[in-house]
Design an enzyme around this catalytic site. Structure first.
Site, PDB file in Angstrom:
ATOM      1  CD  GLU A 121     -47.735  58.818  16.575  1.00 56.73           C
ATOM      2  OE1 GLU A 121     -46.910  57.942  16.333  1.00 56.73           O
ATOM      3  OE2 GLU A 121     -47.434  59.988  16.853  1.00 56.73           O
ATOM      4  CB  CYS A 138     -51.453  67.567  18.477  1.00 59.70           C
ATOM      5  SG  CYS A 138     -50.586  67.703  16.902  1.00 59.70           S
ATOM      6  CB  CYS A 145     -47.457  62.988   5.837  1.00 66.32           C
ATOM      7  SG  CYS A 145     -47.486  64.665   5.169  1.00 66.32           S
ATOM      8  CB  CYS A 149     -41.142  67.690   6.011  1.00 64.96           C
ATOM      9  SG  CYS A 149     -42.477  68.709   5.334  1.00 64.96           S
ATOM     10  CB  CYS A 152     -41.567  65.119   9.237  1.00 60.49           C
ATOM     11  SG  CYS A 152     -43.157  64.543   9.869  1.00 60.49           S
ATOM     12  N   GLY A 201     -50.039  64.047   8.786  1.00 65.64           N
ATOM     13  CA  GLY A 201     -50.691  64.429   7.544  1.00 65.64           C
ATOM     14  C   GLY A 201     -50.725  65.936   7.326  1.00 65.64           C
ATOM     15  CD  GLU A 202     -50.821  70.531   4.549  1.00 69.88           C
ATOM     16  OE1 GLU A 202     -51.842  71.212   4.807  1.00 69.88           O
ATOM     17  OE2 GLU A 202     -49.680  70.815   4.964  1.00 69.88           O
ATOM     18  CB  SER A 233     -50.474  73.386  11.624  1.00 76.13           C
ATOM     19  OG  SER A 233     -49.122  73.397  11.228  1.00 76.13           O
ATOM     20  CB  SER A 255     -45.081  73.585   8.937  1.00 76.09           C
ATOM     21  OG  SER A 255     -46.024  73.070   9.852  1.00 76.09           O
ATOM     22  CG  HIS A 257     -40.271  73.769   9.609  1.00 70.69           C
ATOM     23  ND1 HIS A 257     -40.469  73.933  10.961  1.00 70.69           N
ATOM     24  CD2 HIS A 257     -41.362  73.110   9.136  1.00 70.69           C
ATOM     25  CE1 HIS A 257     -41.621  73.377  11.305  1.00 70.69           C
ATOM     26  NE2 HIS A 257     -42.178  72.884  10.216  1.00 70.69           N
ATOM     27  CG  ASN A 336     -39.392  66.045  19.932  1.00 70.51           C
ATOM     28  OD1 ASN A 336     -38.999  65.798  21.067  1.00 70.51           O
ATOM     29  ND2 ASN A 336     -40.341  66.925  19.682  1.00 70.51           N
ATOM     30  CB  CYS A 379     -46.194  64.522  14.980  1.00 68.18           C
ATOM     31  SG  CYS A 379     -47.287  63.956  13.670  1.00 68.18           S
TER      32      CYS A 379
END
Length: 411
Positions: A121, A138, A145, A149, A152, A201-202, A233, A255, A257, A336, A379
């Site tokens: 995406e 983005c 990924c 997380c 996510c 992804g990272e 990021s 990130s 959190h 989200n 995402c």
């Protein structure tokens, strides 16, 4: 469109065929020029026996005028154009879904390989700031990924593979082209003003492809973006943060959190390998590298707000202590929700109170405006609906359901 990236053919050695071997059609695999950085493009043309300056000419046609047909590249000789038609191509990833929100947000789902599951995406978010109209893209760096997380959606789809340079830069190319499709070539211009490597992804786990893609973004022969407007990021791959500081000057976002290791181990599992003390130290080194203050004045801290999980007053106080020696801007992100998510979004009042605590302590702290809800712009949301490549999501949903049964039985 589909994308294919292959090695540059070796034109220095003629192909030989054994007399005893059956005759085969000599098919030259075409090289995709879309993802080549300038040094890579210069080598490509030198291998063809051409001058290096051809690289800059072709890059401008591709990235500034969004031309994919070599016949339209009018400042290149006809002979070279004919040669390029035979051996090269300019192909962006195939768009399998696009949707434009009523608030101006645009979203694409790209197919980047064979099979229904090879999807990523890209989201473009427009906004107004003191510099005028801003369009932030983005970009994804991996199919799925591996970090998983807990909050996510992308992580619940599993990891398939890294994206190559053409698949990464192709997202930026397509976002710009979406505004220029009906515009004459001579009048086309780049529309995207900011890029964040913050999609699926990272990015630091796909280091080389991401690094070269960002170099294309900064290149004056391509997108000519300011290094303050290109942000990477990461969830906290500490060794790669140090390597990034050596290789390129772009903005860095973390990130985070969670403000303590116990909670972050749960939310961001890579913290078990690179705990907060190591991560914050790496961020401090990134800012102070060579005393460069052009784009490394601060690190952006991303903090998703999860109801009852990381949004208590004591978490804000822990944040203040954690970041006291790190020049940083804090971006609070309302969660989200996605199907079967074990978390809810913090209330507006809770988010504002959290922000006030951090602001009163001297931090620049903003609340991200939620955009594109009507097109699943968070995402991983839409790809998660289109294709679940592994059983991870199914197993995860069963786990959440089982936890619910336990809670009900205890009640």
């Amino acid at each position: 469109m589909s994308i294919e990236v292959v090695a540059v053919p070796d034109f220095s050695v003629e192909q030989q065929q054994s007399p005893s071997a059956p005759a085969q059609q000599n098919v030259v695999e075409k090289v995709n020029l879309l993802g080549m950085s300038r040094p890579q493009m210069e080598k490509f043309f030198e291998d063809l026996g051409e001058k290096k300056f051809r690289a800059g000419q072709v890059m401008k046609w591709i990235h500034q005028f969004f031309v994919t047909d070599f016949a339209e590249m009018t400042n290149i000789s006809g002979k070279l154009r004919e040669k390029l038609e035979k051996i090269a191509e300019v192909k962006a990833p195939e768009v399998v879904h696009r949707n434009y929100s009523k608030d101006g947000t645009r979203k694409w789902v790209f197919r980047v390989g064979d099979g229904e599951g090879s999807l990523v995406e890209t989201v473009l978010i427009p906004a107004e700031d003191k510099t005028g109209a801003r369009k932030t893209l983005c970009i994804s760096s991996q199919v799925g990924c591996a970090l998983d997380c807990s909050f996510c959606s992308t992580g619940k789809q599993g990891f398939q593979r890294d994206l190559n340079q053409a698949e990464i830069i192709g997202q930026l190319w397509m976002a710009n082209f979406s505004y220029m499709e009906e515009v004459p070539v001579a009048e086309r211009e780049r529309s995207v003003t900011n890029v964040v490597m913050m999609g699926m992804g990272e990015p630091l786990l796909n280091y080389d492809a991401v690094l070269n893609s960002m170099r294309i973004m900064l290149d004056d022969f391509a997108y000519g973006m300011s290094k303050r407007r290109v942000t990477l990021s990461t969830s906290g791959v500490v060794p790669k943060i140090d390597q990034l500081a050596q290789d390129i000057d772009v903005a860095l976002a973390i990130s985070l959190h969670a403000p303590n290791d116990e909670l972050r181990n749960e939310l961001v599992p890579i913290n078990k390998k690179y705990p907060l003390e190591q991560l914050i130290s790496a961020c401090q080194r990134y800012i102070t590298k060579d005393g460069n203050e052009s784009s490394r004045k601060h690190v952006t801290i991303e903090y998703v707000m999860l109801d009852g999980v990381n949004d208590h007053p004591e978490h804000a106080q822990q944040m203040i202590k954690l970041l006291k020696n790190l020049p940083s801007k804090i971006n609070l992100i309302p969660f989200n929700p996605f199907p079967h998510a074990p978390y809810g979004r913090s209330s507006r009042n809770r988010i504002i109170s959290f922000q006030k605590t951090l602001s009163d302590a001297g931090f620049v702290c903003t609340i991200r405006q939620t955009r594109g809800d009507d097109i699943d712009a968070a995402c991983g949301q839409l790809v998660g609906q289109v294709a679940d490549r592994t059983r991870r999501a199914e197993q995860w949903k069963k786990k959440i359901a089982a936890q619910g049964e336990i809670i009900r039985s205890r009640g």
